[in-house]
Design a protein around this motif. Structure first.
Motif, short mmCIF file in Angstrom:
data_model
loop_
_atom_site.label_atom_id
_atom_site.label_comp_id
_atom_site.label_asym_id
_atom_site.label_seq_id
_atom_site.Cartn_x
_atom_site.Cartn_y
_atom_site.Cartn_z
N UNK A 213 0.32 -0.97 0.69
CA UNK A 213 0.44 0.00 0.09
C UNK A 213 0.90 0.78 -0.54
N UNK A 214 0.84 2.52 -1.04
CA UNK A 214 1.07 3.48 -1.27
C UNK A 214 0.50 4.80 0.08
N UNK A 215 0.61 5.40 0.66
CA UNK A 215 -0.29 6.41 1.71
C UNK A 215 0.52 7.55 1.21
N UNK A 216 -0.06 8.63 0.62
CA UNK A 216 0.31 9.91 1.16
C UNK A 216 -0.71 11.10 3.17
N UNK A 217 -0.10 10.59 3.22
CA UNK A 217 -0.30 11.52 4.73
C UNK A 217 -0.20 12.80 5.01
N UNK A 218 -1.34 13.65 5.29
CA UNK A 218 -1.71 14.89 5.01
C UNK A 218 -1.49 15.65 6.59
N UNK A 219 -1.78 17.18 7.21
CA UNK A 219 -1.64 17.43 8.25
C UNK A 219 -1.17 19.15 7.51
N UNK A 220 -2.88 19.55 7.45
CA UNK A 220 -3.64 20.24 6.30
C UNK A 220 -3.09 21.70 7.65
N UNK A 221 -3.12 22.69 6.97
CA UNK A 221 -2.95 23.88 7.40
C UNK A 221 -3.19 24.96 6.08
N UNK A 222 -3.47 26.39 6.54
CA UNK A 222 -4.20 27.30 5.93
C UNK A 222 -2.16 27.78 5.65
N UNK A 223 -1.66 27.98 6.55
CA UNK A 223 -0.50 29.02 6.34
C UNK A 223 0.78 27.60 6.36
N UNK A 224 1.06 26.49 6.70
CA UNK A 224 1.78 25.01 6.12
C UNK A 224 0.97 23.83 6.27
N UNK A 225 0.99 23.13 5.34
CA UNK A 225 0.87 21.55 5.33
C UNK A 225 1.97 20.88 4.95
N UNK A 226 1.65 19.67 5.83
CA UNK A 226 2.24 19.19 5.45
C UNK A 226 1.90 17.52 4.29
N UNK A 227 2.92 16.94 4.18
CA UNK A 227 2.52 16.27 3.76
C UNK A 227 3.70 14.83 3.54
N UNK A 228 3.52 13.60 2.92
CA UNK A 228 4.60 12.69 3.40
C UNK A 228 4.45 11.29 2.62
N UNK A 229 4.75 10.26 1.04
CA UNK A 229 4.11 9.77 0.99
C UNK A 229 5.02 8.21 1.37
N UNK A 230 4.81 7.46 1.69
CA UNK A 230 5.27 6.59 2.58
C UNK A 230 5.11 5.31 1.57
N UNK A 231 5.58 4.24 1.45
CA UNK A 231 4.65 2.65 0.98
C UNK A 231 6.41 1.66 1.43
N UNK A 232 5.67 0.09 1.52
CA UNK A 232 6.52 -0.49 2.45
C UNK A 232 7.48 -0.65 1.19
N UNK A 233 8.43 -0.66 1.61
CA UNK A 233 9.66 -1.22 -0.29
C UNK A 233 11.04 -2.49 -0.32
N UNK A 234 9.94 -3.32 0.28
CA UNK A 234 11.63 -4.91 0.40
C UNK A 234 11.62 -4.64 2.19
N UNK A 235 10.66 -4.90 2.86
CA UNK A 235 10.46 -5.09 3.93
C UNK A 235 10.80 -4.53 4.91
N UNK A 236 10.84 -2.94 4.58
CA UNK A 236 10.81 -2.15 5.52
C UNK A 236 9.46 -0.43 4.50
N UNK A 237 9.48 0.44 5.31
CA UNK A 237 8.97 1.82 5.24
C UNK A 237 10.00 2.24 4.70
N UNK A 238 9.79 3.06 3.54
CA UNK A 238 10.89 4.32 3.21
C UNK A 238 9.18 5.09 2.55
N UNK A 239 9.84 6.38 2.85
CA UNK A 239 9.30 7.49 2.75
C UNK A 239 10.05 7.71 1.05
N UNK A 240 8.88 8.34 0.18
CA UNK A 240 8.65 7.96 -1.05
C UNK A 240 8.75 9.64 -1.78
N UNK A 241 8.37 10.27 -0.89
CA UNK A 241 8.81 12.55 -1.06
C UNK A 241 8.07 12.44 0.45
#
Lengths: 164, 164
Positions: free
Chosen positions: B2-30
Motif C-alpha cells: 500500500x502506498x499512502x499519502x499522509x497530510x497534516x493540513x493547515x492554511x499557512x503550512x500543510x505537511x505531506x508525506x508519501x510512504x510505501x513498504x519496499x523490500x520489507x521496510x517502510x520508506x518515504x518516497x516524498x
C-alpha cells in the motif's frame, strides 16, 4: 452594477443566492440549498458542494462571492465542519477567478435589518421584502446566503466598498 | 503493498508525506511542506494547497490519503482555518478518485511510538527511525504527515484495516 453570489457554507447543507440590482431594485436571480448525503464520506460531500458551486459560478458569472466570517462557532467540531465546506467554496471561487469578500455576521444583519441585532427570522423577512420574494426563503441557510449577497450589494451601492 | 499519502493540513503550512513498504521496510518516497503567503487572500492560499496536493497525487498515485480527525482544536477560529485546508485536501483526493481514511491523534501516536501519549518530539524521532531518514523531519507538520501515513501503512500491515 454588481452581481453577487452569497454562500452560507456547511457540509450537510450549503445555502446560496445570486443577487443583482436590476431597474432600480435588487432581485434574486437564483437561490437554493445544496444538500449532501449524510451517509456519504466527507470527501464526497465536499466534492458535491464544489461541483454545485462551480456550476453556479459558471452559470451566473458573479462579480464577487460573499461569505460570512465565522467568529462565533458553537464549538471546534462545528467550526471545522463549516471550515471544510467554506474551504471548497473559496477554492471554487479562486479557480473561477472570482474575488471573495467577507463580512461579519453583524455587518450582514445590520445591512438587511433596521436593527443591528435582529432576530433570526427578521433577516429572512427583510430579505424577502428587499428582493420582492413571494415568501421568506427557507431554510435559514438560504435566507442567510441571500442576506450575505445583499450585504455586499447594498454596501457597494452605498459606496462603502467591499472588504476584500 | 500500500502506498499512502499522509497530510497534516493547515492554511499557512500543510505537511505531506508519501510512504510505501519496499523490500520489507517502510520508506518515504516524498515529503515536505506546502507553504502559503500570509499576505495572500485565503482563497488564493487554499488554491495553492489544492494545486500542490493534486500534483502530489498525480505524481505518486497513492492508494489512500490519510488525515487526522481533529478532535481537539485550540479554539473555533483555529478549527475553521484547519478545516478550510482539510476541505481542499479531501476535495483533491475525491476529484483524484483516491479514498480518504481518518485516524485520531491518539491512534497515530500509538502506531509510531511505544507510548500512546508520547511527547511531540518522540513522534518525529520514531518516524525518522522507522523510515530510516538521516534526520528528524522538520517542522512538526511534516513529521506528523509522515506519522499519519505510517499509521495507515502499519495498521494495514497488521491486518487492522483502514477506517474509511
Amino acid at each position: 452594477m454588481v452581481r453577487v453570489l452569497g454562500v452560507d457554507p456547511g457540509t450537510a447543507a450549503c445555502g446560496y443566492g445570486v443577487v443583482e440590482k436590476v431597474g432600480g431594485r435588487f432581485v434574486a436571480l437564483d437561490y437554493g440549498l445544496i444538500r449532501t448525503a449524510h451517509t456519504a464520506p466527507t470527501a464526497d460531500r465536499l466534492q458535491t458542494i464544489y461541483r454545485e458551486i462551480s456550476a453556479i459560478l459558471e452559470r451566473w458569472r458573479p462579480d464577487r462571492v460573499a461569505v460570512e466570517e465565522l467568529f462565533f462557532a458553537r464549538n471546534a467540531r462545528t467550526a471545522m465542519a463549516v471550515g471544510q465546506a467554506r474551504g471548497v467554496v473559496l477554492l471554487a471561487a479562486a479557480l473561477g477567478g472570482v474575488p471573495v469578500v467577507e463580512y461579519t455576521p453583524l455587518e450582514v444583519k445590520k445591512s438587511v435589518t433596521t436593527y443591528g441585532r435582529g432576530r433570526k427570522d427578521q433577516v429572512g423577512h427583510m430579505v424577502a421584502l428587499i428582493l420582492g420574494l413571494p415568501e421568506v426563503p427557507h431554510p435559514d441557510d438560504v435566507a442567510d446566503a441571500l442576506a450575505i449577497a445583499l450585504c455586499d450589494g447594498l454596501r457597494a451601492e452605498a459606496g462603502l466598498g467591499a472588504v476584500p
